[in-house]
Design a protein around this motif. Structure first.
Motif, PDB file in Angstrom:
ATOM      1  N   LEU A  89       0.960  -1.188  -0.282  1.00 12.41           N
ATOM      2  CA  LEU A  89      -0.503   0.067   0.290  1.00 12.41           C
ATOM      3  C   LEU A  89       1.000   1.411   0.501  1.00 12.41           C
ATOM      4  N   VAL A  90       1.686   0.781   0.746  1.00 12.68           N
ATOM      5  CA  VAL A  90       2.906   2.233   0.775  1.00 12.68           C
ATOM      6  C   VAL A  90       3.896   1.644   0.913  1.00 12.68           C
ATOM      7  N   SER A 103      10.818   5.160   9.009  1.00 14.76           N
ATOM      8  CA  SER A 103       9.978   3.478   8.871  1.00 14.76           C
ATOM      9  C   SER A 103       9.572   3.106   9.842  1.00 14.76           C
ATOM     10  N   PRO A 104      11.467   2.773  11.172  1.00 19.31           N
ATOM     11  CA  PRO A 104      11.085   2.431  12.161  1.00 19.31           C
ATOM     12  C   PRO A 104      10.792   2.501  13.421  1.00 19.31           C
ATOM     13  N   VAL A 105      10.558   4.484  13.170  1.00 19.03           N
ATOM     14  CA  VAL A 105       9.635   5.283  13.577  1.00 19.03           C
ATOM     15  C   VAL A 105       7.744   5.274  13.668  1.00 19.03           C
ATOM     16  N   CYS A 106       7.172   5.106  12.327  1.00 18.76           N
ATOM     17  CA  CYS A 106       6.353   5.570  12.058  1.00 18.76           C
ATOM     18  C   CYS A 106       4.914   4.158  12.507  1.00 18.76           C
ATOM     19  N   LEU A 108       1.992   4.699  11.022  1.00 20.03           N
ATOM     20  CA  LEU A 108       1.716   4.640  10.259  1.00 20.03           C
ATOM     21  C   LEU A 108       1.013   3.065   9.298  1.00 20.03           C
ATOM     22  N   LYS A 109       2.160   2.609   9.861  1.00 15.23           N
ATOM     23  CA  LYS A 109       2.508   1.633   8.698  1.00 15.23           C
ATOM     24  C   LYS A 109       1.845   0.569   9.435  1.00 15.23           C
ATOM     25  N   LEU A 112      -2.217   0.533   8.770  1.00  6.09           N
ATOM     26  CA  LEU A 112      -2.801   0.489   7.517  1.00  6.09           C
ATOM     27  C   LEU A 112      -2.840  -0.882   6.961  1.00  6.09           C
ATOM     28  N   GLY A 113      -1.417  -1.600   7.849  1.00  3.91           N
ATOM     29  CA  GLY A 113      -1.278  -2.667   8.124  1.00  3.91           C
ATOM     30  C   GLY A 113      -2.549  -3.617   8.453  1.00  3.91           C
ATOM     31  N   ARG A 114      -3.051  -3.063   9.520  1.00  2.00           N
ATOM     32  CA  ARG A 114      -4.446  -3.180   9.801  1.00  2.00           C
ATOM     33  C   ARG A 114      -5.958  -3.477   9.219  1.00  2.00           C
TER      34      ARG A 114
END
Length: 159
Positions: A89-90, A103-106, A108-109, A112-114
């Motif tokens: 998705l991203v 990315s390591p602390v985001c 949003l991931k 969006l994964g959920r």
């Protein structure tokens, strides 16, 4: 989330075949006419649907394709997972192409994964049979579209 055309066409092929009588053969041309989709695209889709065991192919004169399983045994979530090439998705969903510095602390991931998991879970709650509750309406549209395509082709040949 947006499905690829490939997955969309795969679902359409299954729906078309699901409206046919059990064991009845259809041709790629029939499906192409009904949906106004390129025959070449449908051949690729049908090949993979066959490899996945959703449809079977009968070769030779009078051949065609048909469902290999009853519609109630074809799970929509499973089809989508099989036909989609990725669910990135991203950027950070693709480990090989992730260059996002946060990315390591985001957070949003995870969100969006959920969301993606929920999307796929809902699709998994349905079978092809659930998409065919209006089977007779679909058949009428397919027949009308095929006739329109035949008439158009005939008119094109008259020019």
């Amino acid at each position: 989330m947006r499905l690829t055309m490939y997955t969309d066409f795969s679902l359409r092929v299954l729906m078309y075949l699901g409206t046919r009588e059990r064991g009845e053969l259809s041709t790629i041309q029939d499906i192409s006419n009904a949906y106004h989709i390129s025959k070449n695209h449908l051949m690729k889709v049908s090949h993979e649907l066959g490899q996945a065991g959703y449809i079977e192919t009968v070769r030779g004169r009078g051949g065609g394709i048909r469902l290999a399983k009853a519609p109630e045994l074809i799970n929509i979530g499973e089809v989508v997972r099989r036909m989609e090439d990725d669910f990135h998705l991203v950027e950070c969903f693709d480990p090989s192409g992730n260059n996002c510095p946060i990315s390591p602390v985001c957070g949003l991931k995870g969100v969006l994964g959920r969301a993606l998991a929920a999307y796929l879970q809902v699709l998994s709650e349905y079978t092809l049979q659930d998409l065919l509750l209006n089977k007779h309406d679909l058949q009428a549209i397919f027949q009308r579209e095929s006739l329109d395509t035949t008439r158009q082709s005939s008119n094109d040949n008259d020019l």
